[in-house]
Design an enzyme around this catalytic site. Structure first.
Site, short mmCIF file in Angstrom:
data_model
loop_
_atom_site.label_atom_id
_atom_site.label_comp_id
_atom_site.label_asym_id
_atom_site.label_seq_id
_atom_site.Cartn_x
_atom_site.Cartn_y
_atom_site.Cartn_z
N SER A 97 0.84 -1.20 0.00
CA SER A 97 0.00 0.00 0.00
C SER A 97 0.88 1.25 0.00
O SER A 97 1.64 1.46 -0.95
CB SER A 97 -0.94 -0.06 1.20
N MET A 98 0.82 2.11 1.02
CA MET A 98 1.70 3.27 1.07
C MET A 98 3.15 2.84 0.93
O MET A 98 3.97 3.53 0.29
CB MET A 98 1.51 4.05 2.37
#
Length: 256
Positions: A97-98
């Site tokens: 994700s991030m």
């Protein structure tokens, strides 16, 4: 390295297991709101063949008294600076994700500085060029919590006690701000191959959006769709670990 450099490295990287005979090094970057211990099971599973360094972002857990870094670029600058010039072992990055966004920007910086990256593994994130207008970081606390619940689903107990969740909301909100204000700047494709894992039902990264990672590398690209939502990787840990091992250990032996 100077004492200051070693201190910075100790702040940013967690080495949960010693791997003196490692054939490769894997740097793991957490998701928004996440922290280094998320990757403890990965380190345990890959030791001793692969040295795992789990990134601990400032502003959380034992770094809770340090100020946040508020952009993806600022995080990538610091991490790349600590990894630059490391060539004793083949180096790979894994980000969820991030963490995938940061890993991509770290890889760009390392390659520009002449430090090779063996493989970039990305998980649960659409390609940098596939932008969506999102505003989770501007919502109320309840709105941010609702988003966390939407993403965690039944696959992972991210939330725990509601009081604990509210304690970590500043961290989560900062991370969402970094993600949602990031803008991809076109540049030279990576020379590292990319392996992209994705959940087939991930609400924030469609399979088509994840497939576009192939446009960001001049080397090989592999898309690995797996059943599940945003945190599909907790259900498919064995599959992902097998990919990491197959890609890194054999290449590492050739490097020796």
């Amino acid at each position: 390295m100077t004492g200051s450099a070693n201190s910075d490295e100790d702040s940013w990287f967690r080495r949960f297991h010693t791997s003196p005979e490692a054939k490769a090094r894997l740097v793991c970057l957490p998701h928004a709101g996440g922290s280094a211990p998320f990757y403890f099971p990965v380190s345990r599973a890959l030791t001793p063949d692969i040295e795992v360094l789990a990134v601990q972002y400032p502003g959380r857990q034992d770094r809770r008294h340090e100020p946040f870094l508020t952009t993806i670029d600022a995080l990538a600058d610091r991490i790349a600076g600590l990894l630059r010039g490391r060539d004793d072992l083949p180096l790979a990055l894994f980000g969820h994700s991030m963490g995938a966004m940061i890993a991509f920007e770290v890889t760009r910086r390392l390659e520009a500085a002449g430090t090779a990256v063996d493989t970039l593994f990305v998980s649960g994130r659409r390609a940098p060029s596939r932008h969506r207008d999102e505003n989770v970081h501007t919502r109320t606390d309840d709105g941010v919590i609702d988003e966390l619940r939407r993403l965690s689903g039944t696959e992972m107990d991210l939330l725990g006690d509601d009081d604990v969740v509210r304690m970590i909301l500043p961290v989560v909100r900062n991370d969402y701000r970094a993600v949602e204000t990031y803008r991809y700047q076109p540049g030279t494709p990576l020379t590292a191959p990319v392996v992209a894992f994705t959940g087939t039902d991930d609400p924030v990264a469609s399979v088509d959006e994840v497939r576009s990672w192939g446009e960001h590398t001049s080397a090989g690209f592999e898309l690995v769709p797996l059943a599940g939502g945003h945190f599909f990787l907790t259900r498919h840990q064995d599959v992902i670990l097998r990919y990491l091992t197959d890609r890194l250990v054999d290449k590492g032996r050739a490097h020796v």
